[in-house]
Scaffold this active site. Structure first.
Site, short mmCIF file in Angstrom:
data_model
loop_
_atom_site.label_atom_id
_atom_site.label_comp_id
_atom_site.label_asym_id
_atom_site.label_seq_id
_atom_site.Cartn_x
_atom_site.Cartn_y
_atom_site.Cartn_z
N GLU A 117 -1.89 -46.01 72.97
CA GLU A 117 -1.51 -44.84 72.17
C GLU A 117 -1.60 -43.57 73.04
O GLU A 117 -2.68 -43.26 73.52
CB GLU A 117 -2.47 -44.69 70.97
CG GLU A 117 -2.60 -45.96 70.15
CD GLU A 117 -3.72 -45.87 69.09
OE1 GLU A 117 -4.17 -44.77 68.75
OE2 GLU A 117 -4.13 -46.94 68.61
N LYS A 119 -2.44 -40.16 74.36
CA LYS A 119 -3.59 -39.35 73.93
C LYS A 119 -3.17 -37.89 73.79
O LYS A 119 -2.93 -37.21 74.79
CB LYS A 119 -4.72 -39.49 74.95
CG LYS A 119 -6.00 -38.80 74.59
CD LYS A 119 -7.07 -39.14 75.60
CE LYS A 119 -8.37 -38.44 75.27
NZ LYS A 119 -8.29 -36.98 75.43
N ASP A 121 -3.46 -34.04 73.30
CA ASP A 121 -4.50 -33.09 73.67
C ASP A 121 -4.56 -32.00 72.61
O ASP A 121 -3.98 -30.93 72.76
CB ASP A 121 -4.17 -32.51 75.05
CG ASP A 121 -5.34 -31.75 75.62
OD1 ASP A 121 -6.45 -31.90 75.11
OD2 ASP A 121 -5.12 -31.00 76.59
N GLU A 177 -5.40 -36.21 65.18
CA GLU A 177 -5.37 -35.02 66.03
C GLU A 177 -4.53 -33.91 65.40
O GLU A 177 -3.40 -34.16 64.96
CB GLU A 177 -4.76 -35.43 67.37
CG GLU A 177 -5.23 -34.65 68.55
CD GLU A 177 -6.63 -35.00 69.02
OE1 GLU A 177 -7.29 -35.88 68.42
OE2 GLU A 177 -7.07 -34.36 69.98
N TYR A 221 -4.67 -41.64 63.77
CA TYR A 221 -4.81 -42.80 64.66
C TYR A 221 -6.02 -43.70 64.42
O TYR A 221 -6.12 -44.76 65.01
CB TYR A 221 -4.78 -42.37 66.13
CG TYR A 221 -5.70 -41.22 66.49
CD1 TYR A 221 -7.07 -41.33 66.46
CD2 TYR A 221 -5.15 -40.00 66.90
CE1 TYR A 221 -7.89 -40.27 66.80
CE2 TYR A 221 -5.96 -38.93 67.24
CZ TYR A 221 -7.34 -39.08 67.19
OH TYR A 221 -8.14 -38.03 67.51
N LYS A 285 -6.91 -49.51 72.82
CA LYS A 285 -7.91 -50.00 71.86
C LYS A 285 -7.71 -51.50 71.69
O LYS A 285 -6.57 -51.94 71.48
CB LYS A 285 -7.72 -49.34 70.49
CG LYS A 285 -7.90 -47.83 70.52
CD LYS A 285 -7.56 -47.21 69.18
CE LYS A 285 -7.57 -45.70 69.29
NZ LYS A 285 -6.95 -45.05 68.14
N LYS A 309 -6.56 -41.58 81.86
CA LYS A 309 -6.10 -40.20 82.04
C LYS A 309 -4.96 -40.10 83.05
O LYS A 309 -4.95 -40.81 84.05
CB LYS A 309 -7.28 -39.32 82.50
CG LYS A 309 -8.45 -39.23 81.52
CD LYS A 309 -8.04 -38.72 80.20
CE LYS A 309 -8.45 -37.39 79.72
NZ LYS A 309 -9.52 -36.63 80.09
N CYS A 403 2.54 0.85 83.64
CA CYS A 403 3.56 -0.20 83.61
C CYS A 403 4.44 -0.11 84.86
O CYS A 403 4.94 0.99 85.17
CB CYS A 403 4.41 -0.03 82.35
SG CYS A 403 5.87 -1.09 82.34
N CYS A 406 8.12 1.28 83.56
CA CYS A 406 8.40 2.62 83.02
C CYS A 406 7.29 3.63 83.30
O CYS A 406 7.43 4.80 82.98
CB CYS A 406 8.66 2.54 81.52
SG CYS A 406 7.20 2.09 80.59
N CYS A 427 2.19 -2.92 78.18
CA CYS A 427 2.80 -1.61 78.39
C CYS A 427 2.74 -0.90 77.04
O CYS A 427 3.08 -1.49 76.01
CB CYS A 427 4.25 -1.80 78.83
SG CYS A 427 5.23 -0.30 78.72
N CYS A 434 10.90 1.53 77.61
CA CYS A 434 10.68 0.78 78.85
C CYS A 434 11.89 -0.12 79.12
O CYS A 434 12.23 -0.97 78.31
CB CYS A 434 9.40 -0.05 78.74
SG CYS A 434 9.11 -1.10 80.17
#
Ligand code: IVH
Length: 454
Positions: A117, A119, A121, A177, A221, A285, A309, A403, A406, A427, A434
Site C-alpha cells: 500500500e 504510504k 504522507d 490518513e 487503510y 502488511k 521508504k 520590494c 517596486c 511587498c 507593484c
C-alpha cells in the site's frame, strides 16, 4: 571516559529528535526532510544496539509521535496506534521476511502474501463508528492517547457520517490518513511549507469552519478496536472499506516474494511525480489476519508490517546567488541560484529557500556549499550548508527591507491560522502599484489553474 562521551553524543541526538518531533507533531512544521529524520532515528537505534550501557530513558524508539497539544481533549485509544519499522534496501526486506518465517516456523521456500500500500504522507486519524454512525474521531497523538478532533474530521467529505450496511461491524475504529492533494495545496502554499503541514494545521484548527475551508481528503487503510468484523485478511478488508463508502488507495495491490515487492516499489516510485498526493514509500502488511495475530508487535511497531521508504535524491553544489522572487500575492520567495548539477537525471540550477526564516535558521549564505534535495516533482530545496567549507569573506544574508520590484516596504503579517507571525515576508504595496505583482496576477488570471479553480 569513553562511555561518558558516547552518552553525550547519544543525548545530543535525542535532544535533536525531540525538537523535530515537537515541531512535527505540535507546531505543524518540519525543520528537516523526512529522509534526514529517518537517518537520525536510524543512528539512534544503532547507538542503542551497539552500546548497551546507555541511559535510554528518553529514547524515541519506544515512543510514537509526540504528546497531544493542550487545545483538544485527550482521549485514550482503545487499541494503540502503532508506528511502522522502516526498510530502505532489498536486504532489509529479505530480513523482514526471514524474521517472519522464523517466528512462524515456516519453511524458507514458503510464500507469504502481503498487501503493498503506497504510504501517504499525511496525518493519521482514528474514526469510531457505533452502530454505523461516526461518533468520535481522534488524532494519533503519542499513539496511546490522541486528541478529540471529531468536529474537524466531520467537515471532511470523504469521511462517511453514517454507514448503512448489514455487514458493517457493530463497533469499529477505522484508521487512515488525512491529507491534502498537491493541486489543492497550490492555493495554500504561501501559508504552509508543504502539503503535510497544511493538512496538520487545518485539522487542528480550533474552529471547524476554518477546517472546512481546506479541501482535506481521507484514505482508509486499517482498523483499531472492533466488535463484529467478519473479514480474514487485509485485502478483503480493503475491499470492504470501499463497499462501506470509504476511499482506499487505488494503487494498493496484493503481492508476494521480495523480488516482486521490489518490482512494484520501483514502478510506484516512477509514478510518484504523477500522483496528486505525496507518498514517501510502500507499506507491506502480511495479508492473513491470523498470521498477523500470531506475529504480534515489537515495542511500538507490528512484526507483520514494514514501511519501505523511497530514497530522496540529493546532491552537493555551490550557491552562486540568492534571488528574491515576487509572487502574485506579494510573497517574497528567496531562490538560490546554484552551480548546475545533475540530481537523479535532472539538471538543477535553482533551489527554493522557502522564506526568510528558513534562511536564518539554516544560516544560508551566498558562496556556501549546500546539500540540495529533489524529491518527486517538487521544486528542489536546500537541506543544509557545510559551514566548514564556508568562504572566509562570506556575509550573513539580509532579506531586503524593500520590494526588489517596486521599492515598497516589505512586511511580515500575523497568520490567523497558525497564530504566529508569518514566515513569509511580503511587498506592502496595494492594488497594481507593484509591476511584478501585477504581472504575476495577470499571468495567474490567464492560467489553466485560475480557470480550473474558479
Ligand atoms: S498501517 C500498525 N497503512 O504511516 C499499522 N500506515 O509510520 C500502522 N501510513 O502512522 C499503520 N499509509 O500515518 C498504515 N497504508 C498505510 C499507511 C500508513 C500511511 C502512515 C500512518 C502511520 C505511519 C506509520
Amino acid at each position: 571516559m569513553k562511555k561518558k562521551l558516547i552518552q553525550k553524543e547519544y543525548d545530543k541526538k535525542i535532544k535533536l529528535i525531540q525538537r523535530y518531533n515537537k515541531g512535527y507533531y505540535e507546531e505543524n512544521n518540519s525543520e528537516i526532510s523526512d529522509a534526514d529524520y529517518d537517518l537520525l532515528k536510524k543512528e539512534i537505534i544503532e547507538f542503542e544496539k551497539k552500546y548497551n550501557f546507555l541511559n535510554k530513558s528518553n529514547s524515541p524508539t519506544g515512543q510514537v509521535g509526540y504528546k497531544p497539544s493542550k487545545n483538544f481533549k485527550k482521549v485514550l485509544h482503545r487499541v494503540p496506534m502503532l508506528s511502522l519499522g522502516n526498510a530502505f534496501t532489498e536486504n532489509d526486506l529479505v530480513n523482514f521476511e526471514k524474521k517472519i518465517k522464523n517466528f512462524l516456523s515456516l519453511d524458507e521456500s514458503s510464500s507469504i502474501s502481503y498487501t503493498a500500500e503506497p504510504k501517504i504522507d499525511g496525518i493519521s486519524a482514528s474514526l469510531t463508528y457505533i452502530n454505523g454512525e461516526f461518533s468520535k474521531g481522534l488524532s494519533r497523538g503519542d499513539g496511546k492517547e490522541g486528541e478529540d478532533i471529531t468536529s474537524n474530521l466531520s467537515t471532511i467529505e470523504d469521511i462517511p457520517k453514517f454507514i448503512n450496511s448489514k455487514e458493517f461491524p457493530q463497533e469499529i475504529d477505522i484508521r487512515g490518513e488525512v491529507f491534502i492533494q498537491n493541486s489543492d495545496f497550490q492555493k495554500l502554499k504561501d501559508k504552509f511549507a508543504n502539503p503535510r503541514n497544511a493538512a496538520s494545521g487545518s485539522l487542528r484548527q480550533k474552529d471547524p469552519e476554518q477546517t472546512k475551508k481546506i479541501p482535506l481528503k481521507f484514505i482508509a487503510y486499517t482498523f483499531g478496536y472492533e466488535k463484529g468484523l467478519i473479514v480474514n485478511n487485509q485485502s478483503d478488508f480493503l475491499k470492504k472499506l470501499t463497499e462501506w463508502g470509504f476511499k482506499t488507495n487505488p494503487l494498493n495491490i496484493l503481492n508476494s516474494g521480495v523480488k516482486n515487492l521490489m518490482k512494484n516499489y520501483q514502478e510506484v516510485e516512477k509514478k510518484r511525480a504523477d500522483i496528486d498526493f505525496d507518498i514517501d514509500g510502500i507499506v507491506y502488511k502480511v495479508n492473513d489476519f491470523a498470521m498477523q495475530k500470531r506475529l504480534g508487535n515489537v515495542a511500538n511497531a507490528p512484526r507483520w508490517a514494514i514501511a519501505h521508504k523511497f530514497s530522496s535524491n540529493k546532491a552537493i553544489s555551490q550557491i552562486l546567488e540568492i534571488e528574491i522572487q515576487v509572487g502574485r500575492t506579494g510573497a517574497l520567495t528567496p531562490v538560490a541560484k546554484i552551480k548546475p548539477i545533475n540530481i537523479g537525471g535532472v539538471i538543477v540550477s535553482n533551489a527554493t529557500l522557502h522564506n526568510e526564516d528558513e534562511i536564518n535558521r539554516k544560516d544560508i549564505r551566498v558562496g556556501d556549499t549546500a546539500v540540495i534535495e529533489r524529491a518527486g516533482d517538487v521544486i528542489p530545496h536546500i537541506l543544509s550548508v557545510d559551514i566548514k567549507k564556508r568562504l572566509k569573506n562570506s556575509k550573513k544574508f539580509t532579506f531586503p527591507a524593500n520590494c526588489p520590484s517596486c521599492g515598497s516596504k516589505t512586511i511580515k503579517e500575523f497568520n490567523k491560522i497558525t497564530k504566529k507571525i508569518d514566515a513569509v515576508r511580503r511587498c506592502s504595496s496595494e492594488g497594481y502599484y507593484c509591476d511584478k505583482i501585477s504581472i504575476e496576477k495577470l499571468k495567474h488570471f490567464v492560467s489553466k489553474e485560475a480557470f480550473i479553480n474558479s
